[in-house]
Design a protein around this motif. Structure first.
Motif, PDB file in Angstrom:
ATOM      1  N   TYR A   1       0.803  -1.217   0.000  1.00 23.26           N
ATOM      2  CA  TYR A   1       0.000   0.000   0.000  1.00 23.26           C
ATOM      3  C   TYR A   1       0.840   1.273   0.000  1.00 23.26           C
ATOM      4  O   TYR A   1       0.293   2.369  -0.122  1.00 23.26           O
ATOM      5  N   GLN A   2       2.157   1.153   0.120  1.00 22.97           N
ATOM      6  CA  GLN A   2       3.020   2.337   0.146  1.00 22.97           C
ATOM      7  C   GLN A   2       3.741   2.573  -1.178  1.00 22.97           C
ATOM      8  O   GLN A   2       4.027   3.725  -1.534  1.00 22.97           O
ATOM      9  N   HIS A   3       4.074   1.532  -1.925  1.00 21.31           N
ATOM     10  CA  HIS A   3       4.890   1.724  -3.131  1.00 21.31           C
ATOM     11  C   HIS A   3       4.028   1.996  -4.363  1.00 21.31           C
ATOM     12  O   HIS A   3       2.808   1.817  -4.343  1.00 21.31           O
ATOM     13  N   GLY A   4       4.685   2.432  -5.424  1.00 23.17           N
ATOM     14  CA  GLY A   4       3.990   2.730  -6.675  1.00 23.17           C
ATOM     15  C   GLY A   4       4.256   1.712  -7.752  1.00 23.17           C
ATOM     16  O   GLY A   4       4.235   2.033  -8.946  1.00 23.17           O
ATOM     17  N   GLY A   5       4.516   0.476  -7.347  1.00 21.42           N
ATOM     18  CA  GLY A   5       4.776  -0.596  -8.313  1.00 21.42           C
ATOM     19  C   GLY A   5       6.085  -1.305  -8.043  1.00 21.42           C
ATOM     20  O   GLY A   5       6.210  -2.515  -8.243  1.00 21.42           O
ATOM     21  N   LEU A   6       7.081  -0.532  -7.596  1.00 22.64           N
ATOM     22  CA  LEU A   6       8.396  -1.095  -7.253  1.00 22.64           C
ATOM     23  C   LEU A   6       8.712  -0.772  -5.803  1.00 22.64           C
ATOM     24  O   LEU A   6       8.518   0.357  -5.359  1.00 22.64           O
ATOM     25  N   ASP A   7       9.210  -1.756  -5.082  1.00 16.29           N
ATOM     26  CA  ASP A   7       9.597  -1.554  -3.683  1.00 16.29           C
ATOM     27  C   ASP A   7      11.119  -1.401  -3.639  1.00 16.29           C
ATOM     28  O   ASP A   7      11.850  -2.390  -3.585  1.00 16.29           O
ATOM     29  N   ILE A   8      11.586  -0.155  -3.704  1.00 15.96           N
ATOM     30  CA  ILE A   8      13.034   0.095  -3.773  1.00 15.96           C
ATOM     31  C   ILE A   8      13.738  -0.442  -2.529  1.00 15.96           C
ATOM     32  O   ILE A   8      14.814  -1.057  -2.632  1.00 15.96           O
ATOM     33  N   GLN A   9      13.150  -0.231  -1.358  1.00 21.85           N
ATOM     34  CA  GLN A   9      13.748  -0.756  -0.122  1.00 21.85           C
ATOM     35  C   GLN A   9      13.857  -2.276  -0.184  1.00 21.85           C
ATOM     36  O   GLN A   9      14.876  -2.861   0.212  1.00 21.85           O
ATOM     37  N   GLY A  10      12.804  -2.921  -0.693  1.00 18.96           N
ATOM     38  CA  GLY A  10      12.823  -4.376  -0.814  1.00 18.96           C
ATOM     39  C   GLY A  10      13.881  -4.858  -1.787  1.00 18.96           C
ATOM     40  O   GLY A  10      14.530  -5.888  -1.557  1.00 18.96           O
TER      41      GLY A  10
ATOM     42  N   SER B   1      23.779 -14.705   0.754  1.00 19.33           N
ATOM     43  CA  SER B   1      23.347 -16.072   0.453  1.00 19.33           C
ATOM     44  C   SER B   1      24.271 -16.737  -0.555  1.00 19.33           C
ATOM     45  O   SER B   1      24.512 -17.942  -0.491  1.00 19.33           O
ATOM     46  N   ALA B   2      24.789 -15.955  -1.520  1.00 17.40           N
ATOM     47  CA  ALA B   2      25.680 -16.512  -2.530  1.00 17.40           C
ATOM     48  C   ALA B   2      26.948 -17.061  -1.903  1.00 17.40           C
ATOM     49  O   ALA B   2      27.504 -18.071  -2.356  1.00 17.40           O
ATOM     50  N   GLN B   3      27.425 -16.425  -0.841  1.00 17.48           N
ATOM     51  CA  GLN B   3      28.639 -16.891  -0.172  1.00 17.48           C
ATOM     52  C   GLN B   3      28.391 -18.113   0.703  1.00 17.48           C
ATOM     53  O   GLN B   3      29.256 -18.956   0.853  1.00 17.48           O
ATOM     54  N   SER B   4      27.174 -18.199   1.256  1.00 15.95           N
ATOM     55  CA  SER B   4      26.882 -19.308   2.170  1.00 15.95           C
ATOM     56  C   SER B   4      26.129 -20.446   1.503  1.00 15.95           C
ATOM     57  O   SER B   4      25.892 -21.476   2.129  1.00 15.95           O
ATOM     58  N   GLY B   5      25.734 -20.254   0.232  1.00 15.28           N
ATOM     59  CA  GLY B   5      25.028 -21.305  -0.482  1.00 15.28           C
ATOM     60  C   GLY B   5      23.546 -21.387  -0.152  1.00 15.28           C
ATOM     61  O   GLY B   5      22.884 -22.361  -0.525  1.00 15.28           O
ATOM     62  N   ARG B   6      23.004 -20.371   0.549  1.00  7.43           N
ATOM     63  CA  ARG B   6      21.582 -20.376   0.877  1.00  7.43           C
ATOM     64  C   ARG B   6      20.754 -19.958  -0.333  1.00  7.43           C
ATOM     65  O   ARG B   6      21.268 -19.417  -1.299  1.00  7.43           O
ATOM     66  N   ARG B   7      19.438 -20.201  -0.217  1.00  4.12           N
ATOM     67  CA  ARG B   7      18.511 -19.895  -1.293  1.00  4.12           C
ATOM     68  C   ARG B   7      18.379 -18.389  -1.502  1.00  4.12           C
ATOM     69  O   ARG B   7      18.327 -17.625  -0.545  1.00  4.12           O
ATOM     70  N   MET B   8      18.329 -17.964  -2.780  1.00  6.82           N
ATOM     71  CA  MET B   8      18.167 -16.556  -3.106  1.00  6.82           C
ATOM     72  C   MET B   8      16.738 -16.109  -2.821  1.00  6.82           C
ATOM     73  O   MET B   8      15.797 -16.899  -2.880  1.00  6.82           O
ATOM     74  N   VAL B   9      16.567 -14.812  -2.535  1.00  8.43           N
ATOM     75  CA  VAL B   9      15.236 -14.258  -2.310  1.00  8.43           C
ATOM     76  C   VAL B   9      14.924 -13.269  -3.418  1.00  8.43           C
ATOM     77  O   VAL B   9      15.818 -12.671  -4.018  1.00  8.43           O
ATOM     78  N   GLY B  10      13.633 -13.102  -3.695  1.00  9.79           N
ATOM     79  CA  GLY B  10      13.201 -12.165  -4.723  1.00  9.79           C
ATOM     80  C   GLY B  10      12.714 -10.860  -4.111  1.00  9.79           C
ATOM     81  O   GLY B  10      12.557 -10.755  -2.902  1.00  9.79           O
ATOM     82  N   ALA B  11      12.464  -9.883  -4.973  1.00 13.68           N
ATOM     83  CA  ALA B  11      11.980  -8.592  -4.487  1.00 13.68           C
ATOM     84  C   ALA B  11      10.823  -8.087  -5.341  1.00 13.68           C
ATOM     85  O   ALA B  11      10.528  -6.901  -5.344  1.00 13.68           O
ATOM     86  N   SER B  12      10.160  -8.996  -6.046  1.00 14.82           N
ATOM     87  CA  SER B  12       9.047  -8.590  -6.896  1.00 14.82           C
ATOM     88  C   SER B  12       7.839  -8.221  -6.044  1.00 14.82           C
ATOM     89  O   SER B  12       7.466  -8.955  -5.128  1.00 14.82           O
ATOM     90  N   THR B  13       7.223  -7.117  -6.359  1.00 12.20           N
ATOM     91  CA  THR B  13       6.001  -6.708  -5.671  1.00 12.20           C
ATOM     92  C   THR B  13       4.820  -7.492  -6.238  1.00 12.20           C
ATOM     93  O   THR B  13       4.928  -8.158  -7.280  1.00 12.20           O
ATOM     94  N   ILE B  14       3.686  -7.394  -5.564  1.00 19.07           N
ATOM     95  CA  ILE B  14       2.460  -8.022  -6.077  1.00 19.07           C
ATOM     96  C   ILE B  14       2.121  -7.462  -7.455  1.00 19.07           C
ATOM     97  O   ILE B  14       1.715  -8.202  -8.359  1.00 19.07           O
ATOM     98  N   THR B  15       2.322  -6.172  -7.645  1.00 22.70           N
ATOM     99  CA  THR B  15       2.028  -5.549  -8.942  1.00 22.70           C
ATOM    100  C   THR B  15       2.958  -6.087 -10.034  1.00 22.70           C
ATOM    101  O   THR B  15       2.517  -6.325 -11.165  1.00 22.70           O
ATOM    102  N   GLN B  16       4.218  -6.296  -9.715  1.00 15.13           N
ATOM    103  CA  GLN B  16       5.141  -6.897 -10.675  1.00 15.13           C
ATOM    104  C   GLN B  16       4.707  -8.316 -11.026  1.00 15.13           C
ATOM    105  O   GLN B  16       4.826  -8.747 -12.181  1.00 15.13           O
ATOM    106  N   GLN B  17       4.228  -9.053 -10.042  1.00 14.36           N
ATOM    107  CA  GLN B  17       3.769 -10.416 -10.308  1.00 14.36           C
ATOM    108  C   GLN B  17       2.531 -10.414 -11.198  1.00 14.36           C
ATOM    109  O   GLN B  17       2.379 -11.297 -12.055  1.00 14.36           O
ATOM    110  N   VAL B  18       1.660  -9.424 -11.029  1.00 14.33           N
ATOM    111  CA  VAL B  18       0.506  -9.287 -11.921  1.00 14.33           C
ATOM    112  C   VAL B  18       0.993  -9.035 -13.344  1.00 14.33           C
ATOM    113  O   VAL B  18       0.502  -9.648 -14.310  1.00 14.33           O
TER     114      VAL B  18
END
Length: 267
Positions: free
Chosen positions: A113-122, A133-150
């Protein structure tokens, strides 16, 4: 020659020469920086122009009619058969309870409810997390907003390319300007892929609530809503059908996120 003119001390002449050199050096740095900035800005503008010129028409979302199931019932109301390519029951936003939308927002896009399509902080947070995560081999995380997924689910492919991500970002900004947050959520919650049942993909919260819990979406409990929302990042990995213990763990994570967002109390 005026022999009466004062002779400038050698030390003062050296200081002036040194000051002039520093001014020229910083002037050169400034000019070089401006040239680099203009070149980068020009290149970025060209890339954005090239990507933008063949974007799909996002206005078709206003006329979206999703494929739904055809159901055949007997005279007594019993279900005889279902025909569909995708399992989906389309419901208006007004029929989806707040606890369901709040669970998905907490799980996927807490700043919706705060962003305009992109969550820059995210995006910045995900970049830092992924470097670790790349250094430790953990799973990567995404930063797509709900609007980007739409934008991706309705208008683009799922190709993992930079061009597709740029198109997704541009479309997300345009969608936010053309549609309300409620309209975006309605599209998202009816289209989102939430797993597989036999040969059919499960799309939308209404069909997921029916298959997961044999309930109408309006009757879902808080825990059930969090369970469905928790599957979205990896429907197979968090499936309540096949890995209930893992799904329960993920459900608890979503509930905690709802507490952190202020949607529910710890109690």
């Amino acid at each position: 020659m005026d022999i009466t003119a004062p002779i400038q001390p050698p030390e003062q002449r050296r200081r002036r020469r040194r000051g002039g050199f520093l001014l020229r050096f910083f002037g050169f740095l400034f000019a070089a920086s401006m040239i680099v900035f203009v070149a980068v800005a020009g290149a970025a503008a060209f890339v954005l122009w090239k990507v933008s010129k063949d974007l799909p028409d996002y206005e078709v979302l206003a006329k979206y009619e999703p494929p739904v199931m055809t159901r055949i019932h007997a005279n007594d109301g019993n279900l005889i058969a279902e025909f569909a390519r995708e399992r989906r029951i389309y419901v208006p936003f007004s029929a989806i309870p707040d606890r369901v939308t709040e669970a998905f927002i907490s799980a996927e896009d807490k700043n919706f409810y705060q962003h305009g399509g992109l969550d820059i902080q995210g995006i910045l947070r995900a970049a830092v997390t992924n470097l670790s995560s790349a250094q430790s081999g953990r799973r990567m995380v995404g930063a797509s907003t709900i609007t980007q997924q739409v934008a991706k689910n309705f208008l683009l492919s799922s190709d993992q390319t930079m061009e597709r991500k740029l198109k997704e970002a541009i479309l997300a900004i345009r969608i936010e300007r053309a549609f309300t947050k409620e309209q975006i959520l309605e599209l998202y919650l009816n289209e989102v892929y939430l797993g597989q049942r036999g040969s059919f993909g499960i799309h939308g919260v209404a069909e997921a609530s029916r298959l997961f819990f044999s309930k109408d979406v309006s009757n879902l409990s808080l825990a059930e809503a969090a369970t469905i929302a928790g599957t979205i990042q990896s429907p197979a990995y968090w499936s309540p059908f096949h890995v209930p213990d893992r799904a329960r763990e993920r459900r608890n994570t979503v509930l905690k996120a709802m507490v952190d967002a202020g949607y529910i109390s710890a109690d």
